[in-house]
Scaffold this motif. Structure first.
Motif, PDB file in Angstrom:
ATOM      1  N   LEU A   1       8.102 -33.287 -52.554  1.00  0.00           N
ATOM      2  CA  LEU A   1       7.371 -32.253 -53.719  1.00  0.00           C
ATOM      3  C   LEU A   1       6.733 -31.261 -52.805  1.00  0.00           C
ATOM      4  O   LEU A   1       6.140 -30.192 -53.511  1.00  0.00           O
ATOM      5  CB  LEU A   1       6.620 -32.884 -54.605  1.00  0.00           C
ATOM      6  CG  LEU A   1       7.573 -33.842 -55.544  1.00  0.00           C
ATOM      7  CD1 LEU A   1       6.385 -34.660 -56.389  1.00  0.00           C
ATOM      8  CD2 LEU A   1       8.223 -32.953 -56.570  1.00  0.00           C
ATOM      9  N   GLY A   2       6.547 -31.112 -51.503  1.00  0.00           N
ATOM     10  CA  GLY A   2       5.519 -30.357 -50.677  1.00  0.00           C
ATOM     11  C   GLY A   2       4.037 -30.455 -50.759  1.00  0.00           C
ATOM     12  O   GLY A   2       3.442 -29.605 -50.666  1.00  0.00           O
ATOM     13  N   LEU A   3       3.831 -31.952 -51.324  1.00  0.00           N
ATOM     14  CA  LEU A   3       2.472 -32.360 -51.495  1.00  0.00           C
ATOM     15  C   LEU A   3       1.986 -33.102 -50.227  1.00  0.00           C
ATOM     16  O   LEU A   3       2.663 -33.610 -49.541  1.00  0.00           O
ATOM     17  CB  LEU A   3       2.238 -32.955 -52.574  1.00  0.00           C
ATOM     18  CG  LEU A   3       2.661 -32.019 -54.079  1.00  0.00           C
ATOM     19  CD1 LEU A   3       2.638 -33.134 -55.193  1.00  0.00           C
ATOM     20  CD2 LEU A   3       2.030 -30.851 -54.293  1.00  0.00           C
TER      21      LEU A   3
ATOM     22  N   GLY B   1       4.921 -44.799 -52.995  1.00  0.00           N
ATOM     23  CA  GLY B   1       5.132 -43.567 -53.631  1.00  0.00           C
ATOM     24  C   GLY B   1       4.710 -42.334 -52.682  1.00  0.00           C
ATOM     25  O   GLY B   1       4.995 -41.328 -52.866  1.00  0.00           O
ATOM     26  N   LYS B   2       4.354 -42.907 -51.522  1.00  0.00           N
ATOM     27  CA  LYS B   2       3.747 -42.160 -50.135  1.00  0.00           C
ATOM     28  C   LYS B   2       5.260 -40.904 -50.000  1.00  0.00           C
ATOM     29  O   LYS B   2       4.710 -39.732 -49.815  1.00  0.00           O
ATOM     30  CB  LYS B   2       3.334 -42.740 -48.850  1.00  0.00           C
ATOM     31  CG  LYS B   2       3.199 -41.753 -47.964  1.00  0.00           C
ATOM     32  CD  LYS B   2       2.647 -42.471 -46.630  1.00  0.00           C
ATOM     33  CE  LYS B   2       2.365 -41.724 -45.603  1.00  0.00           C
ATOM     34  NZ  LYS B   2       2.083 -42.455 -44.217  1.00  0.00           N
ATOM     35  N   SER B   3       6.313 -41.184 -49.654  1.00  0.00           N
ATOM     36  CA  SER B   3       7.175 -40.626 -49.458  1.00  0.00           C
ATOM     37  C   SER B   3       7.684 -39.484 -50.547  1.00  0.00           C
ATOM     38  O   SER B   3       8.226 -38.391 -50.395  1.00  0.00           O
ATOM     39  CB  SER B   3       8.688 -41.375 -49.120  1.00  0.00           C
ATOM     40  OG  SER B   3       8.921 -42.020 -50.216  1.00  0.00           O
TER      41      SER B   3
ATOM     42  N   ALA C   1       5.920 -29.019 -65.042  1.00  0.00           N
ATOM     43  CA  ALA C   1       6.953 -28.202 -64.916  1.00  0.00           C
ATOM     44  C   ALA C   1       8.072 -28.899 -64.236  1.00  0.00           C
ATOM     45  O   ALA C   1       7.722 -30.242 -63.448  1.00  0.00           O
ATOM     46  CB  ALA C   1       6.243 -27.262 -64.305  1.00  0.00           C
ATOM     47  N   ILE C   2       9.236 -28.447 -64.422  1.00  0.00           N
ATOM     48  CA  ILE C   2      10.244 -29.172 -63.844  1.00  0.00           C
ATOM     49  C   ILE C   2      10.248 -28.575 -62.176  1.00  0.00           C
ATOM     50  O   ILE C   2      10.020 -27.446 -62.068  1.00  0.00           O
ATOM     51  CB  ILE C   2      11.722 -28.576 -64.346  1.00  0.00           C
ATOM     52  CG1 ILE C   2      11.756 -29.134 -65.617  1.00  0.00           C
ATOM     53  CG2 ILE C   2      12.738 -28.838 -63.547  1.00  0.00           C
ATOM     54  CD1 ILE C   2      13.131 -28.641 -66.510  1.00  0.00           C
ATOM     55  N   GLU C   3      10.561 -29.523 -61.354  1.00  0.00           N
ATOM     56  CA  GLU C   3      10.193 -29.017 -60.069  1.00  0.00           C
ATOM     57  C   GLU C   3      11.209 -29.421 -59.175  1.00  0.00           C
ATOM     58  O   GLU C   3      12.326 -30.277 -59.384  1.00  0.00           O
ATOM     59  CB  GLU C   3       8.877 -29.952 -59.474  1.00  0.00           C
ATOM     60  CG  GLU C   3       7.699 -29.758 -60.179  1.00  0.00           C
ATOM     61  CD  GLU C   3       6.673 -30.748 -59.747  1.00  0.00           C
ATOM     62  OE1 GLU C   3       5.794 -30.360 -58.676  1.00  0.00           O
ATOM     63  OE2 GLU C   3       6.659 -31.890 -60.251  1.00  0.00           O
ATOM     64  N   LEU C   4      11.410 -28.910 -57.754  1.00  0.00           N
ATOM     65  CA  LEU C   4      12.384 -28.951 -56.657  1.00  0.00           C
ATOM     66  C   LEU C   4      11.884 -30.240 -55.935  1.00  0.00           C
ATOM     67  O   LEU C   4      10.807 -30.014 -55.460  1.00  0.00           O
ATOM     68  CB  LEU C   4      13.019 -27.799 -56.050  1.00  0.00           C
ATOM     69  CG  LEU C   4      13.733 -27.872 -55.117  1.00  0.00           C
ATOM     70  CD1 LEU C   4      15.125 -28.228 -55.689  1.00  0.00           C
ATOM     71  CD2 LEU C   4      13.825 -26.602 -54.186  1.00  0.00           C
ATOM     72  N   GLN C   5      12.635 -31.330 -55.625  1.00  0.00           N
ATOM     73  CA  GLN C   5      12.465 -32.241 -54.604  1.00  0.00           C
ATOM     74  C   GLN C   5      13.409 -31.844 -53.364  1.00  0.00           C
ATOM     75  O   GLN C   5      14.640 -31.906 -53.777  1.00  0.00           O
ATOM     76  CB  GLN C   5      12.549 -33.628 -55.187  1.00  0.00           C
ATOM     77  CG  GLN C   5      11.274 -33.909 -56.036  1.00  0.00           C
ATOM     78  CD  GLN C   5      11.570 -35.386 -56.619  1.00  0.00           C
ATOM     79  OE1 GLN C   5      12.409 -35.632 -57.199  1.00  0.00           O
ATOM     80  NE2 GLN C   5      10.641 -36.243 -56.004  1.00  0.00           N
ATOM     81  N   TYR C   6      12.837 -32.107 -52.129  1.00  0.00           N
ATOM     82  CA  TYR C   6      13.591 -32.011 -50.970  1.00  0.00           C
ATOM     83  C   TYR C   6      13.420 -32.937 -50.190  1.00  0.00           C
ATOM     84  O   TYR C   6      12.077 -33.030 -49.606  1.00  0.00           O
ATOM     85  CB  TYR C   6      13.289 -30.607 -50.353  1.00  0.00           C
ATOM     86  CG  TYR C   6      13.708 -30.336 -48.943  1.00  0.00           C
ATOM     87  CD1 TYR C   6      14.976 -30.381 -48.601  1.00  0.00           C
ATOM     88  CD2 TYR C   6      12.876 -30.302 -47.996  1.00  0.00           C
ATOM     89  CE1 TYR C   6      15.342 -30.048 -47.446  1.00  0.00           C
ATOM     90  CE2 TYR C   6      13.306 -29.948 -46.590  1.00  0.00           C
ATOM     91  CZ  TYR C   6      14.633 -30.138 -46.460  1.00  0.00           C
ATOM     92  OH  TYR C   6      15.087 -30.012 -45.044  1.00  0.00           O
TER      93      TYR C   6
END
Length: 273
Positions: free
Chosen positions: A243-245, A236-238, A44-49
């Motif tokens: 992504l709230g993961l 890739g940690k940041s 899915a298309i997601e929001l990154q903050y």
């Protein structure tokens, strides 16, 4: 036809021969604990903050949504994933054609790009028809039919192998490796060129025993041209946070160059470079 892409990287030199454009498609069938592209996991298309960029200006909703991305003045909000029309994506990758020369071309990666195998096959066909080389970077955990769609148009497969023991593979990736290894056998039986790529992860598969097991498995297949060991990193940690993961695997222990050299010898002794 459309495909969902989360990144297009240009002037790549590690994703196949020559200079390449690598297209990263969203969606993955595995959940590798060390994954450094978590933005490719969901289809899915997601929001990154990115909270470090946020100035709390109040222009977005609480919680923010994809519709708030264009209103964000500092780009703390970003859309992860874009739906591309086939013609538009072909035009985008061909914009780099002047750099490809005779060896370069386009590589499709992910995520797991073969979850969108029909779209990938159509793109491979168009790139190949333009006389540039084509490659697919895959973890192999897809139905064989996905490979069959791409075989006529793909020059090279970059194929991941992780732990050889299926139970250990399941522990760290969420699935056993039986289908992955069978697909690799079938790909070699189809006489397709393959480069093996092995992520070397501390306390997971960073032993000579593990590498010897992989070397023994791939030894019978002459179309496997090379093996590349890729040491664990934390770049890739940041992305998980944006992504709230939660990053599922963290260690302070890195893989030093001398260890990679020692593990590589397990393949050189079997005449696999």
């Amino acid at each position: 036809m459309t495909g969902t892409v989360f990144d297009i990287q240009r002037f790549c030199v590690h994703d196949g021969p020559g200079i390449r454009t690598t297209v990263f498609l969203k969606g993955c069938s595995l959940r590798c604990a060390w994954c450094h592209n978590p933005e490719g996991l969901s289809p899915a298309i997601e929001l990154q903050y990115t909270k470090q960029l946020c100035i709390h200006c109040g222009r977005c909703a609480s919680p923010p949504t994809l519709s708030d991305v264009k209103r964000c003045p500092t780009k703390a909000l970003a859309q992860c994933g874009t739906v591309w029309e086939e013609d538009a994506l072909f035009e985008a990758v061909m914009a780099d054609a002047c750099f490809y020369g005779t060896d370069g071309g386009v590589t499709f990666s992910g995520g797991e790009c073969l979850l969108q195998s029909e779209f990938v096959a159509r793109m491979l066909k168009r790139v190949k028809a333009a006389h540039y080389t084509t490659a697919v970077d895959t973890a192999g955990f897809v139905p064989w039919r996905a490979f069959e769609q791409t075989i006529p148009y793909c020059d090279l497969y970059l194929y991941d192998i992780k732990p050889m023991d299926s139970a250990r593979h399941r522990e760290y990736t969420g699935a056993g490796n039986e289908q992955i290894l069978e697909n690799l056998k079938s790909l070699c039986a189809a006489k397709k060129r393959v480069w093996i790529r092995i992520p070397v992860i501390p306390d997971v598969n960073d032993t000579e025993e593990e590498m010897r097991a992989i070397a023994a498995f791939i030894k019978p297949f002459p179309t496997i041209e090379r093996v590349t060991l890729m040491p664990y990193h934390t770049l890739g940690k940041s992305k998980y946070e944006t992504l709230g993961l939660t990053c599922p695997y963290e260690t302070k222990r890195m893989i030093p160059p001398q260890t990679i050299h020692r593990l590589s010898a397990c393949f050189e002794s079997r005449a696999i470079g």
